[in-house]
Design a protein around this motif. Structure first.
Motif, PDB file in Angstrom:
ATOM      1  N   ARG A   1       0.839  -1.200   0.000  1.00 27.37           N
ATOM      2  CA  ARG A   1       0.000   0.000   0.000  1.00 27.37           C
ATOM      3  C   ARG A   1       0.880   1.258   0.000  1.00 27.37           C
ATOM      4  NH1 ARG A   1      -5.573   2.195   0.393  1.00 27.37           N
ATOM      5  NH2 ARG A   1      -5.328   4.137   1.526  1.00 27.37           N
ATOM      6  N   GLU A   2       1.935   1.244   0.798  1.00 28.25           N
ATOM      7  CA  GLU A   2       2.816   2.418   0.902  1.00 28.25           C
ATOM      8  C   GLU A   2       3.508   2.737  -0.419  1.00 28.25           C
ATOM      9  OE1 GLU A   2       5.601   1.705   4.004  1.00 28.25           O
ATOM     10  OE2 GLU A   2       4.103   1.710   5.608  1.00 28.25           O
ATOM     11  N   VAL A   3       3.939   1.684  -1.124  1.00 28.44           N
ATOM     12  CA  VAL A   3       4.707   1.913  -2.357  1.00 28.44           C
ATOM     13  C   VAL A   3       3.830   1.866  -3.613  1.00 28.44           C
ATOM     14  CG1 VAL A   3       6.841   1.036  -1.336  1.00 28.44           C
ATOM     15  CG2 VAL A   3       5.344  -0.539  -2.588  1.00 28.44           C
ATOM     16  N   ASN A   4       2.527   1.694  -3.403  1.00 33.10           N
ATOM     17  CA  ASN A   4       1.556   1.697  -4.513  1.00 33.10           C
ATOM     18  C   ASN A   4       1.765   0.531  -5.483  1.00 33.10           C
ATOM     19  OD1 ASN A   4      -0.720   2.785  -5.809  1.00 33.10           O
ATOM     20  ND2 ASN A   4       0.545   3.938  -7.250  1.00 33.10           N
TER      21      ASN A   4
ATOM     22  N   GLU B   1      -8.206  -2.451   8.067  1.00 33.44           N
ATOM     23  CA  GLU B   1      -8.259  -1.755   9.351  1.00 33.44           C
ATOM     24  C   GLU B   1      -6.882  -1.218   9.741  1.00 33.44           C
ATOM     25  OE1 GLU B   1     -10.668  -1.328  12.030  1.00 33.44           O
ATOM     26  OE2 GLU B   1     -12.099  -1.533  10.393  1.00 33.44           O
ATOM     27  N   GLU B   2      -5.847  -2.004   9.473  1.00 33.34           N
ATOM     28  CA  GLU B   2      -4.507  -1.631   9.936  1.00 33.34           C
ATOM     29  C   GLU B   2      -3.825  -0.595   9.046  1.00 33.34           C
ATOM     30  OE1 GLU B   2      -1.873  -4.766  10.902  1.00 33.34           O
ATOM     31  OE2 GLU B   2      -3.275  -5.787  12.232  1.00 33.34           O
ATOM     32  N   SER B   3      -3.937  -0.767   7.737  1.00 34.12           N
ATOM     33  CA  SER B   3      -3.151   0.092   6.842  1.00 34.12           C
ATOM     34  C   SER B   3      -3.900   0.537   5.601  1.00 34.12           C
ATOM     35  CB  SER B   3      -1.875  -0.639   6.423  1.00 34.12           C
ATOM     36  OG  SER B   3      -2.194  -1.842   5.739  1.00 34.12           O
ATOM     37  N   GLY B   4      -5.105   0.036   5.408  1.00 35.13           N
ATOM     38  CA  GLY B   4      -5.781   0.270   4.141  1.00 35.13           C
ATOM     39  C   GLY B   4      -5.328  -0.746   3.107  1.00 35.13           C
ATOM     40  N   LEU B   5      -6.147  -0.967   2.104  1.00 34.97           N
ATOM     41  CA  LEU B   5      -5.836  -1.972   1.090  1.00 34.97           C
ATOM     42  C   LEU B   5      -5.290  -1.338  -0.179  1.00 34.97           C
ATOM     43  CD1 LEU B   5      -8.957  -4.299   1.402  1.00 34.97           C
ATOM     44  CD2 LEU B   5      -6.613  -4.876   2.044  1.00 34.97           C
ATOM     45  N   PRO B   6      -4.269  -1.955  -0.772  1.00 33.23           N
ATOM     46  CA  PRO B   6      -3.818  -1.537  -2.105  1.00 33.23           C
ATOM     47  C   PRO B   6      -4.784  -2.079  -3.160  1.00 33.23           C
ATOM     48  CG  PRO B   6      -2.572  -3.434  -1.385  1.00 33.23           C
ATOM     49  CD  PRO B   6      -3.503  -3.089  -0.249  1.00 33.23           C
ATOM     50  N   LYS B   7      -4.514  -1.794  -4.420  1.00 28.29           N
ATOM     51  CA  LYS B   7      -5.255  -2.444  -5.498  1.00 28.29           C
ATOM     52  C   LYS B   7      -4.959  -3.946  -5.450  1.00 28.29           C
ATOM     53  CE  LYS B   7      -4.643   1.567  -8.545  1.00 28.29           C
ATOM     54  NZ  LYS B   7      -3.940   2.053  -9.762  1.00 28.29           N
ATOM     55  N   ILE B   8      -5.988  -4.767  -5.620  1.00 28.06           N
ATOM     56  CA  ILE B   8      -5.797  -6.215  -5.550  1.00 28.06           C
ATOM     57  C   ILE B   8      -6.507  -6.895  -6.715  1.00 28.06           C
ATOM     58  CG2 ILE B   8      -6.101  -8.313  -4.177  1.00 28.06           C
ATOM     59  CD1 ILE B   8      -6.180  -6.627  -1.671  1.00 28.06           C
TER      60      ILE B   8
END
Length: 468
Positions: free
Chosen positions: A289-292, A340-347
């Motif tokens: 998520r952080e690095v997209n 909940e913890e960090s948000g979800l990236p594209k999956i």
């Protein structure tokens, strides 16, 4: 009666034909997940004969040759290349309805201008004509011929990515090409703690990171280190192969104990393995998520079923299969915890078991959002399911439960440079479905509207999804 695999193959309405010939066939290919060898791209490989480019490494074809009673000598053994080729030629007529019957003919048609029916009678002529074409056909020629815009290879975190660097810097033998060749981060070896090879994999990761991995935090640090390195070389995607979706939470102290057992090659319980994989996945998703990075999850495959042949040939040799797990609830909890913890990236979710299709598409709909069109994707029919029936089913279920127009379309998931004809196969099937719906009055029959859907699914959606 329709002619055999002519220009209107799989296109049964006038609208379908227009959509394919005028629009789909002209779209570039965004091959966001494959197993092509970046070394062969960098070196602009020229293949020595049809067997090397057509049969080598293609375990789809190997499985069917075994089913046809072909001795392993003519599949992965030391038989003459022409004899191996002939063994496959003898196999193919026994495969009506199998996608290989269509793919093999498409491969010969599109790459070699060979329109003969594949059988023993035509074998020598096919061999000679294809080999003559191969003398002047390099990897670069293939990529340019099929208008391949982007290739996403599949790479181990410990890989140096040396050939990606060579291609990126323009120093390869392939020269200047219009194809983006980018790595994808595949950390399975460092999650599969139950395998005998786990400890050796960790040692290799230690070496490339110069990090002593003796607890879970140092392992995560090393994996994060490699994510940053991959990103520096253009990586935009991760991938993970799972038999099932794991979800058992435990404390960091207990995860450390499990890791220590794995490093010492001690026997682990199924619960311990699942706890470890859950912990690693949650940590990785946070970093993705952080690095997209786009996350690809391939689920419901059981690998290396035949132990005897695994010992002889290793992995990816044709001995994997669909597996049945009721994992939807655990996948739900895994996604919800990450969200909940960090948000979800594209999956992108793929399942090798078609019974999971409706559960996955309805579950992923619960995590759409963030202002991203099609953030959660139902991946293209995969592996044993990228058949005509499988592709039609995947497209129609996605249409029934989601937004088909936002679908990112086809990928090769292949080790063969001849697999780009599979994109054509998919595009014909897609155009036929849309064309039939339009001509039945089930879809607005405006060619501008329909062609935009086709162009988006064939290329634009994937390009926007991965690049933006």
């Amino acid at each position: 009666m329709n002619k055999f695999m002519d220009k209107d193959f799989l296109l049964y309405t006038d609208t379908s034909k227009t959509l394919f010939h005028e629009y789909a066939s002209k779209c570039p290919i965004f091959d966001y997940h494959c197993h092509l060898n970046p070394k062969e791209i960098a070196e602009n490989k020229i293949f020595k004969n049809l067997t090397e480019i057509w049969l080598s490494g293609d375990h789809y074809k190997w499985r069917m040759m075994r089913a046809n009673g072909i001795d392993e000598k003519y599949i992965t053994g030391d038989a003459d290349d022409y004899d191996k080729f002939l063994a496959y030629i003898k196999t193919l007529p026994n495969l009506p309805g199998n996608p290989l019957y269509h793919w093999s003919h498409l491969e010969l048609q599109r790459y070699f201008d060979i329109y003969d029916v594949i059988n023993e009678e035509n074998a020598k002529a096919i061999w000679d004509k294809a080999n003559d074409k191969l003398k002047n056909m390099s990897v670069k020629d293939v990529l340019e011929k099929f208008n391949v815009h982007t290739i996403g290879t599949t790479d181990d975190p410990a890989d140096s990515l040396e050939y990606h660097k060579i291609i990126k810097e323009g120093k390869s033998k392939i020269g200047v090409i219009n194809t983006n060749v980018i790595p994808s981060y595949r950390p399975d070896r460092y999650m599969n703690i139950e395998l005998d090879t786990f400890a050796e994999s960790i040692k290799k990761l230690e070496e490339v990171c110069s990090i002593k991995i003796n607890d879970i935090n140092s392992l995560i640090e090393a994996l994060y280190n490699r994510i940053d390195y991959f990103k520096s070389l253009g990586c935009i995607s991760s991938d993970c192969g799972l038999e099932y979706a794991p979800f058992i939470l435990d404390s960091e102290d207990n995860i450390n104990k499990i890791l220590k057992k794995g490093l010492n090659k001690e026997t682990l319980t199924e619960e311990e393995v699942e706890k470890f994989k859950t912990f690693i996945l949650i940590k990785l998703v946070k970093k993705y998520r952080e690095v997209n990075f786009v996350v690809q999850l391939h689920i419901s495959v059981i690998r290396n079923n035949n132990s005897k042949m695994f010992k002889k040939l290793g992995a990816d040799s044709g001995y994997d299969s669909i597996v049945d797990h009721n994992y939807t609830k655990k996948l739900s909890r895994l996604l919800d915890t990450c969200n909940e913890e960090s948000g979800l990236p594209k999956i992108i979710f793929y399942s090798l078991n078609p019974k999971d299709y409706y559960t996955i598409t309805t579950l992923m709909g619960c995590f759409q959002g963030d202002g991203i069109k099609g953030k959660m994707q139902f991946g293209s029919a995969w592996w044993f399911l990228d058949t005509k029936d499988g592709m039609e089913s995947q497209i129609k279920i996605l249409a029934n439960t989601g937004a088909l127009s936002l679908f990112i379309g086809m990928l090769t998931d292949s080790r063969s440079f001849l697999s780009y004809s599979r994109h054509e196969y998919f595009r014909r099937i897609l155009c036929n479905i849309l064309g039939e719906w339009a001509e039945k009055g089930e879809l607005y029959s405006d060619i501008k509207y329909l062609s935009n859907i086709v162009k988006d699914i064939c290329f634009n959606n994937a390009n926007n999804y991965f690049i933006n």
